[in-house]
Motif scaffolding. Structure first.
Motif, PDB file in Angstrom:
ATOM      1  N   UNK A  34       0.757  -1.211  -0.145  1.00 39.18           N
ATOM      2  CA  UNK A  34      -0.028   0.075  -0.081  1.00 39.18           C
ATOM      3  C   UNK A  34       0.945   1.292   0.020  1.00 39.18           C
ATOM      4  N   UNK A  35       0.268   2.379  -0.307  1.00 44.36           N
ATOM      5  CA  UNK A  35       0.707   3.660  -0.168  1.00 44.36           C
ATOM      6  C   UNK A  35       0.066   4.386   0.839  1.00 44.36           C
ATOM      7  N   UNK A  76       7.294  -5.554  -6.154  1.00 47.54           N
ATOM      8  CA  UNK A  76       7.325  -4.232  -6.155  1.00 47.54           C
ATOM      9  C   UNK A  76       5.887  -3.420  -6.318  1.00 47.54           C
ATOM     10  N   UNK A  77       5.835  -2.317  -5.786  1.00 54.89           N
ATOM     11  CA  UNK A  77       4.264  -1.690  -6.047  1.00 54.89           C
ATOM     12  C   UNK A  77       4.700  -0.282  -6.585  1.00 54.89           C
ATOM     13  N   UNK A  94       5.240   3.559   1.576  1.00 48.84           N
ATOM     14  CA  UNK A  94       5.079   2.463   0.969  1.00 48.84           C
ATOM     15  C   UNK A  94       4.770   1.527   2.394  1.00 48.84           C
ATOM     16  N   UNK A  95       3.976   0.671   2.197  1.00 49.31           N
ATOM     17  CA  UNK A  95       3.892  -0.177   3.316  1.00 49.31           C
ATOM     18  C   UNK A  95       3.460  -1.532   2.626  1.00 49.31           C
ATOM     19  N   UNK A 103       5.415  -3.389   7.419  1.00 49.27           N
ATOM     20  CA  UNK A 103       6.838  -2.904   7.240  1.00 49.27           C
ATOM     21  C   UNK A 103       6.649  -1.442   6.375  1.00 49.27           C
ATOM     22  N   UNK A 104       7.503  -0.561   6.772  1.00 50.64           N
ATOM     23  CA  UNK A 104       7.384   0.840   6.153  1.00 50.64           C
ATOM     24  C   UNK A 104       8.605   1.243   5.388  1.00 50.64           C
ATOM     25  N   UNK A 105       8.489   1.817   4.381  1.00 49.57           N
ATOM     26  CA  UNK A 105       9.466   2.420   3.613  1.00 49.57           C
ATOM     27  C   UNK A 105      10.011   3.804   4.130  1.00 49.57           C
TER      28      UNK A 105
END
Length: 114
Positions: A34-35, A76-77, A94-95, A103-105
């Motif tokens: 997700x974003x 990849x999203x 992104x998650x 997890x988070x970017x």
């Protein structure tokens, strides 16, 4: 598990940007990617989500303008953002959910000038 986001930048109103987020260090494909975004002084909000099964959903504020997609083979999203507005200005995160853990970017800044 690490997430590396890229693609943010400065764009004029009505312009487009494409964000990417690659997941590494996972032996399985994330069940959901997700974003989210967080504008100054506001809470983080969900922008769009894509499951490993192919389902997607997005916030009403971006429907018809933003499109989320994912490449499961590459873990990849992507977030294609069109018709950008100044109110889209935020840090985009992104998650990924892997084995029920989120997890988070690091976040990537999107600035839309009027």
């Amino acid at each position: 598990v690490q997430l590396q986001a890229s693609g943010g930048g400065l764009v004029q109103t009505g312009g487009s940007l494409r964000l990417s987020c690659a997941v590494s260090g996972s032996l399985v494909s994330p069940s959901a990617m997700a974003w989210y975004r967080q504008a100054p002084g506001k809470q983080r909000e969900l922008v769009a989500i894509a499951t490993s099964g192919g389902s997607t959903n997005s916030a009403d504020s971006v429907k018809g303008r933003f499109t989320i997609s994912r490449d499961n083979a590459k873990n990849t999203v992507y977030l294609q953002m069109n018709s950008l507005k100044p109110e889209d200005t935020a840090i985009y995160y992104c998650n990924a959910v892997v084995a029920l853990v989120g997890y988070w970017g690091q976040g990537t800044l999107v600035t839309v000038s009027s």
